[in-house]
Design a protein around this motif. Structure first.
Motif, mmCIF file in Angstrom:
data_model
loop_
_atom_site.group_PDB
_atom_site.id
_atom_site.type_symbol
_atom_site.label_atom_id
_atom_site.label_comp_id
_atom_site.label_asym_id
_atom_site.label_seq_id
_atom_site.Cartn_x
_atom_site.Cartn_y
_atom_site.Cartn_z
ATOM 1 N N UNK A 31 0.848 -1.096 -0.006
ATOM 2 C CA UNK A 31 0.113 -0.022 -0.021
ATOM 3 C C UNK A 31 0.857 1.285 0.075
ATOM 4 N N UNK A 32 0.275 2.308 0.369
ATOM 5 C CA UNK A 32 1.062 3.521 0.492
ATOM 6 C C UNK A 32 1.978 3.466 1.171
ATOM 7 N N UNK A 33 3.420 3.897 1.111
ATOM 8 C CA UNK A 33 4.494 3.902 1.910
ATOM 9 C C UNK A 33 4.607 4.903 3.046
ATOM 10 N N UNK A 34 5.095 4.216 4.307
ATOM 11 C CA UNK A 34 5.560 5.179 5.221
ATOM 12 C C UNK A 34 6.794 4.570 5.801
ATOM 13 N N UNK A 35 7.731 5.462 5.932
ATOM 14 C CA UNK A 35 9.048 5.049 6.443
ATOM 15 C C UNK A 35 9.194 5.641 8.010
ATOM 16 N N UNK A 58 -0.536 -0.518 4.247
ATOM 17 C CA UNK A 58 0.717 0.365 4.181
ATOM 18 C C UNK A 58 1.836 -0.445 3.649
ATOM 19 N N UNK A 59 2.780 -0.035 2.994
ATOM 20 C CA UNK A 59 4.100 -0.707 2.759
ATOM 21 C C UNK A 59 4.845 0.286 4.043
ATOM 22 N N UNK A 60 5.571 -0.585 4.726
ATOM 23 C CA UNK A 60 6.142 -0.079 5.897
ATOM 24 C C UNK A 60 7.673 -0.457 5.654
ATOM 25 N N UNK A 61 8.385 0.751 6.267
ATOM 26 C CA UNK A 61 10.068 0.601 5.728
ATOM 27 C C UNK A 61 10.539 1.511 6.971
#
Length: 294
Positions: A31-35, A58-61
């Motif tokens: 999904x939409x990314x969050x770092x 979300x894509x979690x980094x």
């Protein structure tokens, strides 16, 4: 020996972000990314509960900052290797290498200073910004004075020229870093023994680079913040700040300090210790989700 703790379901990646510098990152979800950037004296593991929740949509980094954890720890011959401007550029390069030109960004403590700098330097990349339990560097030094500043003795210790701080800390690293894990936590049980052991082991192996990170905040980071304030630069994206009520103890208005940097600001005082992503993960996750809806 028990395996090192990880964030369940997250892939461990090693990503080149600068000339000769690679970051270790845990990546999960879609999904939409969050770092998510960790603070001192921790690693990306501090986000384990928040990251697992956000990964549902979300894509979690979650990287280890340069100089911390399993990321590279370059030498700092000219005092710029650990400037928050340099570390912010790492963050943008990491996201881009993973396919994301625009992303939300949240940081705690040292990671929040990197996130703040990324928001100022890379407004086209950072869509939303959250900073947990910190003041921008310029404001931090403004409010530290008198005996109340004793709580920040480590800031002054690690601001000293190279040599003495590294020697003192390396002589008893577990006592030094463990002091902050104990002092700043309102709920020691929120950091399991295996995670605490991982934090201490990571810090033990990174004394020079951790000191360099702090030394930068008494030098080049301060210069960058001062130049931005004089130029009237402000954060252009929606900003969420969560803080303990330490402004009252040190005699400053935290919301007012942050309002000088962010027009679209949601500032909240939280009732937990410094390590809020571990002590109150539901609260932090809810705040980040609310930020992402703005």
């Amino acid at each position: 020996m028990a395996p090192a703790p990880t964030i369940p379901g997250f892939e461990q990646r090693r990503v080149l972000v600068a000339d000769g510098v690679a970051l270790h990152a845990a990546v999960g979800g879609s999904g939409t990314p969050i770092v998510l950037l960790h603070g001192f004296p921790q690693t990306h593991l501090m986000w384990r509960q928040v990251a697992a929740d956000l990964a549902a949509d979300h894509t979690v980094i979650c990287p280890d900052l340069r100089g911390y954890g399993a990321s590279d720890k370059p030498a700092d011959p000219d005092g710029t290797a650990y400037a928050k401007r340099t570390m912010a550029a790492d963050t943008v390069a990491l996201a881009r290498a993973l396919g994301h030109d625009r992303f939300a960004l949240a940081g705690h403590d040292r990671g929040a200073l990197v996130a703040f700098r990324a928001g100022l330097d890379h407004p086209g990349a950072v869509t939303h910004l959250a900073c947990l339990d910190v003041l921008p560097t310029l404001d931090m030094w403004d409010v530290m004075h008198g005996t109340s500043a004793a709580v920040g003795f480590h800031l002054y210790l690690m601001a000293q020229p190279p040599g003495l701080p590294e020697q003192l800390i390396a002589a008893a690293p577990d006592a030094f870093f463990g002091h902050f894990l104990d002092l700043w936590s309102a709920d020691p049980a929120s950091t399991p023994p295996e995670v605490r052991a991982a934090y201490l082991a990571a810090c033990r192996a990174a004394v020079p680079s951790i000191v360099a990170d702090y030394r930068a905040s008494a030098g080049i980071d301060l210069e960058h913040d001062r130049a931005d304030r004089e130029a009237g630069r402000r954060l252009a994206m929606p900003v969420t700040v969560l803080q303990q009520d330490w402004g009252a103890a040190l005699g400053f208005d935290a919301r007012a300090r942050w309002s000088g940097w962010a027009a679209d600001l949601a500032h909240s005082t939280v009732d937990c210790g410094h390590f809020m992503a571990e002590e109150a993960p539901e609260l932090v996750t809810a705040a980040l989700r609310e930020l992402l809806r703005r």
